[in-house]
Design a protein around this motif. Sequence first.
Motif, PDB file in Angstrom:
ATOM      1  N   LYS A   1       0.675  -1.282  -0.016  1.00  0.00           N
ATOM      2  CA  LYS A   1      -0.080  -0.079  -0.021  1.00  0.00           C
ATOM      3  C   LYS A   1       0.793   1.112  -0.116  1.00  0.00           C
ATOM      4  O   LYS A   1       1.833   1.287   0.778  1.00  0.00           O
ATOM      5  N   LEU A   2       0.567   2.294  -0.827  1.00  0.00           N
ATOM      6  CA  LEU A   2       1.027   3.511  -0.633  1.00  0.00           C
ATOM      7  C   LEU A   2       0.627   4.304   0.565  1.00  0.00           C
ATOM      8  O   LEU A   2      -0.370   4.416   0.845  1.00  0.00           O
ATOM      9  N   ARG A   3       1.675   4.948   1.119  1.00  0.00           N
ATOM     10  CA  ARG A   3       1.524   5.630   2.436  1.00  0.00           C
ATOM     11  C   ARG A   3       1.233   6.959   1.992  1.00  0.00           C
ATOM     12  O   ARG A   3       2.296   7.814   1.316  1.00  0.00           O
TER      13      ARG A   3
ATOM     14  N   PHE B   1      -7.781  -5.104  -5.043  1.00  0.00           N
ATOM     15  CA  PHE B   1      -8.608  -3.684  -4.967  1.00  0.00           C
ATOM     16  C   PHE B   1      -9.929  -4.072  -5.087  1.00  0.00           C
ATOM     17  O   PHE B   1     -10.531  -4.923  -5.415  1.00  0.00           O
TER      18      PHE B   1
ATOM     19  N   VAL C   1       7.375   0.391  -2.499  1.00  0.00           N
ATOM     20  CA  VAL C   1       6.202   0.605  -3.489  1.00  0.00           C
ATOM     21  C   VAL C   1       7.091   0.682  -4.802  1.00  0.00           C
ATOM     22  O   VAL C   1       7.847   1.895  -5.050  1.00  0.00           O
TER      23      VAL C   1
ATOM     24  N   MET D   1      -6.608   3.096  -1.555  1.00  0.00           N
ATOM     25  CA  MET D   1      -5.766   2.281  -0.616  1.00  0.00           C
ATOM     26  C   MET D   1      -6.530   1.881   0.427  1.00  0.00           C
ATOM     27  O   MET D   1      -5.995   0.622   0.960  1.00  0.00           O
ATOM     28  N   GLU D   2      -7.117   2.633   1.140  1.00  0.00           N
ATOM     29  CA  GLU D   2      -8.232   2.280   2.248  1.00  0.00           C
ATOM     30  C   GLU D   2      -8.849   1.062   2.112  1.00  0.00           C
ATOM     31  O   GLU D   2      -9.099   0.254   2.754  1.00  0.00           O
TER      32      GLU D   2
ATOM     33  N   MET E   1      -8.339  -1.189  -0.170  1.00  0.00           N
ATOM     34  CA  MET E   1      -7.475  -2.439  -0.635  1.00  0.00           C
ATOM     35  C   MET E   1      -7.253  -3.437   0.446  1.00  0.00           C
ATOM     36  O   MET E   1      -7.014  -3.127   1.479  1.00  0.00           O
TER      37      MET E   1
END
Length: 382
Positions: free
Chosen positions: A48-50, A243, A328, A377-378, A380
């Motif tokens: 996940k992307l922060r 996703f 990532v 992202m949340e 995912m």
Amino acid sequence: MNRRNFFEKAIPASFALGAVATSCAPRTEMRYPDKHFHIGRGYHQIPKLRLSMDRIVKETVGLRPFRASGPRLDVEQLGNKTIVHNYGHGGSGWSLSWGTGNIARKNVLATGEKQIAVLGCGTVGIATARLLQESGCEVTIYTKDVPPNVTSNLATGTWSPASRVCDKTVAKPEFQAIWEDATRFSFRRFQFMLGMNDIACWAEEYGVFREAPVYIPGAGGEDFEIEGLLPERVRLTKKEHPFKADHVTRRTNIMFNIPTYLRHQLQDFTMFGGKVKIQEIKKPEDIDALSEKVVVNCMGLGAKPVFNDQELTPVSGQLSCLIPQGDVNYKLYTKGANFISRKDGIYIGSNGIVGNWDTTPSKEQTEKTVGILMKLMEEMKG
Ligand SMILES: Cc1cc2nc3c(=O)[nH]c(=O)nc-3n(C[C@H](O)[C@H](O)[C@H](O)COP(=O)(O)OP(=O)(O)OC[C@H]3O[C@@H](n4cnc5c(N)ncnc54)[C@H](O)[C@@H]3O)c2cc1C
């Protein structure tokens, strides 16, 4: 024993083995490879992307040099100078730089001259200058600015040879063959750069959509395609991706690590004897005053006032840069936002405003794209 039974039995057995090992082996040796966990989950895990606004360290707006008929690649005589044009690549200048540079090189070599001036030090000017050197020319780049102060430094850095490259309703039918020739040449050239400090490399690219995406001509997607260059784009089933979306694709694509790439190519240019002179060309007479008889025009949008090009227009694009995140290393595009993970940061973007000369970044645009990606992202899994 069938495959399912094997995993049902084998995985607990492996854990048991680990428990035994704990008592006599150093702690580091008891760790299991990640793949055991992937088998259990069934889908391919994607880090996940922060995302948060405080992780944005830079916002930029670059102006794509767009021409409805496609990049200008003709030759014109201006007094006693031969001008070889190579500008107006829209959203595909990185990708096409070597290919249109090769077209310009052929036009230069046809003159028989060996002392060549190149105007402009963006990705197009540098690639063209390198190709001319490889053909035995002595090249001087005359330019207002050098990297990082060029539009090329404000690009995403993905292989997108047909992104905003022309307006298909305006470009002549023969343009597609010229584009295809340039695209194939560039593609081959980038294969020689793989492994060189990752200036160009391959990366996974995900398309994530709730509803089937609709192709809109000129909106930044690929307006032409050549089958067989890139690996196929594959549609992933719900079990294969994490996703919350029904339309997910994956393909492997080329990307460019822009700052190191520009530095590397410019260093090669000077290593082969090339010279860079800082000089602004304000009017055709400034070109007439240069010592070289053949001049290659790679000034991007800067060509507009000097050559009175009414067709050339900016398409602005904002990028917001997040602090790099080691795990990532993929690219993703969705409705209203995309990101690419480069060595120097994770670049978030999406927009293109035709005719806009304003290069002031907008906080709202950053908040919008960050918000879209945060939600994605949340939702995912993982
Ligand atoms: C947000 C954004 C994302 C993009 N993403 C991608 C992508 O992922 N992939 C892709 O292939 N392309 C992408 N592009 C497009 C790409 O960046 C451009 O097509 C490309 O940078 C054009 O390169 P250039 O060398 O022609 O122009 P520039 O980089 O603008 O270089 C022009 C050079 O000419 C000089 N110059 C200008 N005027 C004068 C003057 N009067 N006298 C002397 N020198 C002058 C400048 O100083 C500069 O050195 C993107 C563009 C933007 C804005």
